[in-house]
Design a protein around this motif. Structure first.
Motif, PDB file in Angstrom:
ATOM      1  N   ILE A  89     -21.822   7.107 -59.191  1.00  0.00           N
ATOM      2  CA  ILE A  89     -22.303   6.618 -60.742  1.00  0.00           C
ATOM      3  C   ILE A  89     -23.587   6.458 -60.897  1.00  0.00           C
ATOM      4  CG2 ILE A  89     -21.696   5.286 -62.580  1.00  0.00           C
ATOM      5  CD1 ILE A  89     -19.047   4.868 -60.988  1.00  0.00           C
ATOM      6  N   PRO A  90     -24.689   6.981 -61.328  1.00  0.00           N
ATOM      7  CA  PRO A  90     -26.105   6.726 -61.255  1.00  0.00           C
ATOM      8  C   PRO A  90     -26.156   5.798 -62.414  1.00  0.00           C
ATOM      9  CG  PRO A  90     -25.898   8.782 -62.520  1.00  0.00           C
ATOM     10  CD  PRO A  90     -24.306   8.498 -62.037  1.00  0.00           C
ATOM     11  N   VAL A  91     -27.045   4.553 -61.998  1.00  0.00           N
ATOM     12  CA  VAL A  91     -27.313   3.591 -63.079  1.00  0.00           C
ATOM     13  C   VAL A  91     -29.215   3.317 -62.688  1.00  0.00           C
ATOM     14  CG1 VAL A  91     -25.257   2.580 -63.102  1.00  0.00           C
ATOM     15  CG2 VAL A  91     -26.643   1.582 -61.511  1.00  0.00           C
ATOM     16  N   ASN A  92     -29.523   3.269 -63.928  1.00  0.00           N
ATOM     17  CA  ASN A  92     -30.858   2.818 -63.754  1.00  0.00           C
ATOM     18  C   ASN A  92     -31.671   1.383 -64.345  1.00  0.00           C
ATOM     19  OD1 ASN A  92     -33.792   3.080 -63.870  1.00  0.00           O
ATOM     20  ND2 ASN A  92     -33.961   4.856 -64.780  1.00  0.00           N
ATOM     21  N   HIS A  93     -31.952   0.682 -63.294  1.00  0.00           N
ATOM     22  CA  HIS A  93     -32.479  -0.707 -63.723  1.00  0.00           C
ATOM     23  C   HIS A  93     -33.882  -1.058 -63.395  1.00  0.00           C
ATOM     24  CE1 HIS A  93     -28.577  -2.007 -65.643  1.00  0.00           C
ATOM     25  NE2 HIS A  93     -28.056  -1.262 -64.503  1.00  0.00           N
ATOM     26  N   GLY A  94     -34.537   0.149 -63.119  1.00  0.00           N
ATOM     27  CA  GLY A  94     -36.039   0.158 -62.891  1.00  0.00           C
ATOM     28  C   GLY A  94     -36.057   0.039 -61.271  1.00  0.00           C
ATOM     29  N   PHE A  95     -37.093  -0.741 -61.024  1.00  0.00           N
ATOM     30  CA  PHE A  95     -37.353  -1.149 -59.426  1.00  0.00           C
ATOM     31  C   PHE A  95     -36.657  -2.567 -59.337  1.00  0.00           C
ATOM     32  CE2 PHE A  95     -40.596   1.734 -60.110  1.00  0.00           C
ATOM     33  CZ  PHE A  95     -40.363   2.868 -58.999  1.00  0.00           C
ATOM     34  N   GLU A  96     -35.663  -3.196 -60.037  1.00  0.00           N
ATOM     35  CA  GLU A  96     -35.126  -4.494 -59.829  1.00  0.00           C
ATOM     36  C   GLU A  96     -34.026  -4.222 -58.932  1.00  0.00           C
ATOM     37  OE1 GLU A  96     -36.193  -7.370 -60.813  1.00  0.00           O
ATOM     38  OE2 GLU A  96     -38.159  -6.539 -61.736  1.00  0.00           O
ATOM     39  N   HIS A  97     -33.902  -3.806 -57.860  1.00  0.00           N
ATOM     40  CA  HIS A  97     -32.941  -3.307 -56.867  1.00  0.00           C
ATOM     41  C   HIS A  97     -32.166  -4.346 -56.704  1.00  0.00           C
ATOM     42  CE1 HIS A  97     -34.276   0.640 -56.563  1.00  0.00           C
ATOM     43  NE2 HIS A  97     -35.246   0.463 -56.037  1.00  0.00           N
ATOM     44  N   THR A  98     -32.733  -5.654 -56.286  1.00  0.00           N
ATOM     45  CA  THR A  98     -31.932  -6.705 -55.662  1.00  0.00           C
ATOM     46  C   THR A  98     -31.060  -7.312 -56.912  1.00  0.00           C
ATOM     47  OG1 THR A  98     -33.575  -7.064 -54.261  1.00  0.00           O
ATOM     48  CG2 THR A  98     -32.086  -9.100 -54.601  1.00  0.00           C
ATOM     49  N   LYS A  99     -31.982  -7.621 -58.152  1.00  0.00           N
ATOM     50  CA  LYS A  99     -31.254  -8.211 -59.129  1.00  0.00           C
ATOM     51  C   LYS A  99     -30.132  -7.355 -59.766  1.00  0.00           C
ATOM     52  CE  LYS A  99     -32.699 -10.129 -63.751  1.00  0.00           C
ATOM     53  NZ  LYS A  99     -31.535  -9.568 -64.590  1.00  0.00           N
ATOM     54  N   ALA A 100     -30.235  -6.115 -59.758  1.00  0.00           N
ATOM     55  CA  ALA A 100     -29.216  -5.365 -59.949  1.00  0.00           C
ATOM     56  C   ALA A 100     -27.940  -5.486 -59.348  1.00  0.00           C
ATOM     57  CB  ALA A 100     -29.551  -3.816 -60.143  1.00  0.00           C
ATOM     58  N   LEU A 101     -28.145  -5.579 -58.173  1.00  0.00           N
ATOM     59  CA  LEU A 101     -26.770  -6.115 -57.203  1.00  0.00           C
ATOM     60  C   LEU A 101     -26.448  -7.110 -57.327  1.00  0.00           C
ATOM     61  CD1 LEU A 101     -27.988  -4.435 -53.552  1.00  0.00           C
ATOM     62  CD2 LEU A 101     -26.745  -3.176 -55.506  1.00  0.00           C
ATOM     63  N   VAL A 102     -27.247  -8.255 -57.374  1.00  0.00           N
ATOM     64  CA  VAL A 102     -26.927  -9.841 -57.917  1.00  0.00           C
ATOM     65  C   VAL A 102     -26.020  -9.693 -59.020  1.00  0.00           C
ATOM     66  CG1 VAL A 102     -27.707 -12.012 -58.219  1.00  0.00           C
ATOM     67  CG2 VAL A 102     -28.684 -10.504 -56.347  1.00  0.00           C
ATOM     68  N   ASP A 103     -26.605  -9.176 -60.084  1.00  0.00           N
ATOM     69  CA  ASP A 103     -26.006  -9.214 -61.422  1.00  0.00           C
ATOM     70  C   ASP A 103     -24.746  -8.372 -61.639  1.00  0.00           C
ATOM     71  OD1 ASP A 103     -27.941 -11.126 -61.989  1.00  0.00           O
ATOM     72  OD2 ASP A 103     -29.316  -9.644 -63.106  1.00  0.00           O
ATOM     73  N   ASP A 104     -24.370  -7.604 -60.369  1.00  0.00           N
ATOM     74  CA  ASP A 104     -23.193  -6.656 -60.683  1.00  0.00           C
ATOM     75  C   ASP A 104     -23.378  -5.493 -61.503  1.00  0.00           C
ATOM     76  OD1 ASP A 104     -20.799  -5.825 -59.700  1.00  0.00           O
ATOM     77  OD2 ASP A 104     -19.510  -7.015 -61.281  1.00  0.00           O
ATOM     78  N   LEU A 105     -24.455  -5.100 -61.596  1.00  0.00           N
ATOM     79  CA  LEU A 105     -24.923  -3.853 -62.370  1.00  0.00           C
ATOM     80  C   LEU A 105     -24.885  -2.608 -61.733  1.00  0.00           C
ATOM     81  CD1 LEU A 105     -28.096  -5.516 -64.675  1.00  0.00           C
ATOM     82  CD2 LEU A 105     -25.686  -5.119 -65.165  1.00  0.00           C
ATOM     83  N   ALA A 106     -24.865  -2.776 -60.195  1.00  0.00           N
ATOM     84  CA  ALA A 106     -24.820  -1.724 -59.415  1.00  0.00           C
ATOM     85  C   ALA A 106     -23.855  -2.158 -58.092  1.00  0.00           C
ATOM     86  CB  ALA A 106     -26.001  -1.145 -59.034  1.00  0.00           C
ATOM     87  N   ASP A 107     -23.405  -1.262 -57.430  1.00  0.00           N
ATOM     88  CA  ASP A 107     -22.775  -1.329 -56.109  1.00  0.00           C
ATOM     89  C   ASP A 107     -23.811  -1.119 -54.926  1.00  0.00           C
ATOM     90  OD1 ASP A 107     -20.006  -2.046 -57.250  1.00  0.00           O
ATOM     91  OD2 ASP A 107     -20.350   0.198 -57.799  1.00  0.00           O
ATOM     92  N   ALA A 108     -24.750  -0.360 -54.999  1.00  0.00           N
ATOM     93  CA  ALA A 108     -25.654  -0.029 -53.924  1.00  0.00           C
ATOM     94  C   ALA A 108     -26.919   0.384 -54.617  1.00  0.00           C
ATOM     95  CB  ALA A 108     -25.147   1.017 -52.915  1.00  0.00           C
ATOM     96  N   ALA A 109     -28.127   0.246 -53.854  1.00  0.00           N
ATOM     97  CA  ALA A 109     -29.356   0.558 -54.225  1.00  0.00           C
ATOM     98  C   ALA A 109     -30.345   1.463 -53.388  1.00  0.00           C
ATOM     99  CB  ALA A 109     -30.058  -0.662 -54.561  1.00  0.00           C
ATOM    100  N   THR A 110     -30.794   2.447 -54.149  1.00  0.00           N
ATOM    101  CA  THR A 110     -31.534   3.442 -53.393  1.00  0.00           C
ATOM    102  C   THR A 110     -32.811   3.562 -54.278  1.00  0.00           C
ATOM    103  OG1 THR A 110     -31.693   5.363 -51.718  1.00  0.00           O
ATOM    104  CG2 THR A 110     -30.354   5.439 -53.875  1.00  0.00           C
TER     105      THR A 110
END
Length: 297
Positions: free
Chosen positions: A137-158
Motif C-alpha cells: 500500500i503506497p503512501v506519500n508524506h513527503g520526506f517526513e519518513h520518521t514522522k510518518a512512522l511515529v504518527d502511524d501513517l505508514a508501517d515502513a519507509a523507503t
C-alpha cells in the motif's frame, strides 16, 4: 560565472562540501558564483534544467535512469556521497524481516508511483515471500519518513539514508531497524551525484570540471579536518549552535563522502535491468550514456 545548483532535499550535512567551498571562497577562485537552491519538490530538477532555470542538480541514480528512459537528455557526473540505506521500520511495527512487509503501508515521496513498491516487493521476494507490487500500500508524506512512522501513517519507509533517518530515529529512542538495499536484491542507489543537460556539459566542460574540482577539494577537507569542516557548514547554514542530533548526523555522514567520484557501467547496467524487470521503466536505455566518468578523473 553564475551557476545554480538544485539540491535534492533541504540543506543538510550531505551538502557540506559546497558549504566549505563557498565559505572558503574556493568556488569564487574557480570563477564560479554558485547558488544553492532547495527544491519545492524532489523531482523538479529535470524540468528546471530543460527550461534553463538551473545549471545542474543533485539526484540519485534511480531517478537518472527514469529520466533517461523518458527521453530527457540528462547526463550524470561526479558521484560525491554514498551511504547505506533502504527500508526503515520502528520497533512498534512488529516487522522483523522483509517478507513481513507484504500487505503493509509503504511510505515514499513518489507514491503512488512504482518505485517504493518495487523496492519492498524485491526485498520481500529475496526473503522468500510470494508477492507482487500490488500487494503493498503506497503512501506519500513527503520526506517526513520518521514522522510518518511515529504518527502511524505508514508501517515502513523507503528510501531512508542510514546517516540521516536511522540516526534520527535512534536519537529519539524509536528502536529503528532497516533492511539495506544491497542485502535484499535491490541495486544500491543510495548515492548522490550531479546531473546536467548533456549538450551543456559538452559545451562548458571546463566550467563543470572546475566546479567538480572544488567539490573534491571540499571532500578532502572534510576527511582531513572534520571539526573545522563542521564549523564551516554551521556558519554557512546559519546554525549558531550544535545539538546532539545534528552532530551525530554529521559524524555519520563524514565517511559517506566519496574519494572516487566515478561510477562503473556494470553498476548502471544492473540498475537498468532491475528497473526494467520491476516495471519502473518501459524499455532499456544506453547505459554508457548515463554517466560521464571523464569529469571524475
Amino acid at each position: 560565472m553564475k551557476m545554480k545548483l538544485a539540491l535534492e532535499w533541504f540543506l543538510n550535512p550531505d551538502h557540506t562540501p559546497f558549504a566549505i567551498g563557498l565559505e572558503k571562497g574556493w568556488f569564487q577562485d574557480a570563477g564560479i558564483d554558485l547558488e544553492l537552491l532547495q527544491p519545492e519538490e524532489h523531482l523538479d530538477a529535470p524540468a528546471q534544467i530543460a527550461d534553463g532555470e538551473i545549471d545542474l542538480a543533485i539526484t540519485e541514480p534511480i531517478h537518472l535512469v527514469a529520466d533517461r528512459a523518458a527521453g530527457r537528455p540528462l547526463v550524470g557526473f561526479g558521484r560525491f556521497l554514498h551511504t547505506n540505506g533502504g527500508v526503515m521500520v520502528l520497533g512498534k511495527s512488529g516487522i522483523t524481516r522483509p517478507a513481513e512487509l507484504v500487505g503493509k503501508r509503504i511510505q515514499y515521496p513518489g507514491a503512488p508511483g512504482p518505485g517504493g513498491k518495487a523496492i519492498a516487493c524485491t526485498m520481500a521476494r529475496a526473503d522468500g515471500a510470494e508477492c507482487s507490487p500490488d500487494d503493498f500500500i503506497p503512501v506519500n508524506h513527503g520526506f517526513e519518513h520518521t514522522k510518518a512512522l511515529v504518527d502511524d501513517l505508514a508501517d515502513a519507509a523507503t528510501l531512508v539514508f542510514y546517516n540521516f533517518e536511522v540516526v534520527e530515529a535512534q536519537e529519539r529512542g524509536l528502536e529503528p531497524s532497516y533492511f539495506s538495499l544491497k542485502s535484499w536484491g535491490v541495486p544500491d542507489f543510495c548515492q548522490l551525484h550531479f546531473i546536467a543537460d548533456g549538450s551543456r556539459l559538452a559545451r562548458d566542460e571546463a566550467l563543470f570540471r572546475r566546479f567538480l574540482s572544488v567539490v573534491q577539494r571540499g571532500i578532502d577537507f572534510i576527511h582531513e579536518h572534520p571539526d573545522a569542516a563542521w564549523d564551516l557548514y554551521k556558519k554557512f547554514a546559519k546554525q549558531e549552535r550544535s545539538d546532539r542530533l545534528s552532530d551525530r548526523i554529521y559524524q555519520a555522514t563524514i565517511g559517506c563522502f566519496c574519494h572516487d567520484l566515478s561510477m562503473s557501467d556494470l553498476y548502471w547496467q544492473r540498475l537498468v535491468e532491475w528497473m526494467l524487470e520491476s516495471g519502473q521503466i518501459g524499455e532499456s536505455i544506453d547505459v554508457a550514456a548515463c554517466f560521464d566518468n571523464r569529469f571524475a578523473f
